[in-house]
Design an enzyme around this catalytic site. Structure first.
Site, PDB file in Angstrom:
ATOM      1  N   GLU A   1      54.930  22.838  46.047  1.00 54.32           N
ATOM      2  CA  GLU A   1      55.669  21.533  46.555  1.00 54.32           C
ATOM      3  C   GLU A   1      56.454  21.643  47.544  1.00 54.32           C
ATOM      4  OE1 GLU A   1      55.302  21.779  41.857  1.00 54.32           O
ATOM      5  OE2 GLU A   1      55.730  22.986  43.478  1.00 54.32           O
TER       6      GLU A   1
ATOM      7  N   ASP B   1      38.498  61.866  38.106  1.00 58.79           N
ATOM      8  CA  ASP B   1      38.262  60.975  39.245  1.00 58.79           C
ATOM      9  C   ASP B   1      39.592  60.798  40.034  1.00 58.79           C
ATOM     10  OD1 ASP B   1      35.940  60.458  38.270  1.00 58.79           O
ATOM     11  OD2 ASP B   1      36.325  58.276  37.604  1.00 58.79           O
TER      12      ASP B   1
ATOM     13  N   GLU C   1      40.004  49.798  33.335  1.00 59.61           N
ATOM     14  CA  GLU C   1      38.995  50.347  34.063  1.00 59.61           C
ATOM     15  C   GLU C   1      38.734  51.809  33.477  1.00 59.61           C
ATOM     16  OE1 GLU C   1      38.759  50.311  38.335  1.00 59.61           O
ATOM     17  OE2 GLU C   1      40.314  48.941  38.369  1.00 59.61           O
TER      18      GLU C   1
ATOM     19  N   GLY D   1      36.375  54.725  31.156  1.00 55.27           N
ATOM     20  CA  GLY D   1      35.038  55.195  31.174  1.00 55.27           C
ATOM     21  C   GLY D   1      34.217  54.585  29.836  1.00 55.27           C
TER      22      GLY D   1
END
Length: 365
Positions: free
Chosen positions: A56, A211, A301, A303
């Site tokens: 706004e 990872d 996220e 495995g």
């Protein structure tokens, strides 16, 4: 096809504007505002970033204070706020500028607003209508709506897999190997966009150690979510594992394991340890997670095993599966996808995105 009314057309424009803040407003909602006079837009704005001016304010800043707005209409995708937070109340701004009519798509479930914004406008004699494109507005801010009305966080589950159903070419990958890039850049941007729309991200211990993921939003302009690593409590910190620094990552483990020597080794390495009760991924477990960590929306996220656990619990809100075009032929098997057809299928570069949503996501507020 039903023809849009004038109110619907302008509210549709306000929703388009609101969506521009999808990576940068969380944990605030996405909001758009269009001020219309004589069927012409004279001011447009959206909430661009958490902590910055609301939609706004940005819209009315385009209109000189000398302009008489009694005959104008403001189209706003969410009820204007009525409290002072990081910015002043938007309801007071609308009153002070003398707007004659306000059309609101949906009410704000935030307990600090929850009808008081509309009441403020009506008490000032402004004509207020609520419900124009309500379903579309609720869907745009579905995670926010959930966060304001549920004791557990909004849960999005995401994984990537090959067309033959594998997540990784190595079922038993060695510690510190690094991530295997399954999908392309477009899918990466989609993933980073998801991260920007959540304030927490959760991975399993295998993903964390094998990872070494950064879990950042580097492909989009949003903030990085807080990192959480789920463990059973049986894994000791290993030399070379991601080094914890204050605020870097937190370890989630069963409360009964939170004081054991293996867990203490993670504390000494700089990780915050949070012990949670109840069965992992159950409704009560997520409630404990939200109350202890203050996370309103969490992206999982993990495995294969972790993803399958979330699916089996049936406590999730959206599932995003990114499918590459390169078969792996062997490796770590991906979880089974839901039997029902996906609600959305989209091509992202050479990959395909499939999205499933729980039934409550399909309904209005």
């Amino acid at each position: 096809m039903k023809k849009m009314s004038s109110d619907e057309r302008w509210m549709h424009r306000a929703l388009e504007l609101a969506a521009r803040g999808r990576f940068t407003t969380w944990p605030n909602p996405m909001v758009g505002c269009v001020v219309v006079s004589e069927n012409r837009s004279i001011g447009e704005g959206w909430h661009a970033k958490f902590g910055h001016a609301h939609a706004e304010v940005n819209a009315f800043n385009q209109i000189h204070e000398s302009v008489d707005l009694f005959g104008a209409t403001a189209y706003i995708t969410l009820e204007p706020c009525s409290h002072t937070g990081k910015t002043p109340p938007c309801a007071d701004l609308l009153v002070s500028r003398g707007i004659g009519r306000v059309v609101v798509a949906t009410m704000d479930p935030n307990p600090r607003v929850a009808g008081s914004g509309v009441s403020r406008l009506r008490s000032a004699g402004i004509d207020v209508q609520v419900g124009c494109l309500e379903q579309e507005a609720c869907f745009l801010n579905r995670a926010f709506m959930h966060a304001m009305t549920s004791t557990r966080p909004w849960v999005t589950l995401k994984w990537a897999e090959s067309p033959d159903g594998f997540m990784d070419p190595e079922p038993e990958a060695l510690f510190g190997r690094g991530s295997h890039m399954m999908t392309g850049r477009s899918s990466g941007r989609h993933t980073h966009g998801l991260r920007a729309q959540h304030d927490g991200i959760l991975v399993g211990m295998r993903t964390w150690l094998v990872d070494s993921p950064s879990l950042t939003t580097r492909y989009v302009p949003g903030e990085n979510p807080r990192r959480f690593v789920l463990t059973s409590g049986k894994t000791k910190w290993i030399e070379g594992a991601p080094q914890g620094t204050p605020g870097f990552a937190s370890l989630l483990c069963p409360k009964s394991q939170s004081e054991l020597p293996h867990i203490e080794s993670w504390r000494k390495s700089g990780y915050k340890v949070i012990g949670l009760e109840k069965d992992i991924f159950s409704e009560q477990w997520w409630e404990n997670f939200k109350s202890q960590c203050g996370i309103a929306a969490c992206l999982v996220e993990g495995g294969s095993q972790m993803s399958q656990g979330v699916l089996a619990s049936n406590v999730w809100d959206e599932l995003h599966v990114l499918q590459s075009n390169k078969p792996l032929h062997q490796g770590l098997k991906a979880p089974s996808q839901p039997l029902c057809p996906p609600h959305e299928i989209r091509v992202l570069g050479q990959d395909v995105l499939k999205v499933w949503r729980q039934a409550q996501c399909e309904t209005s507020c």
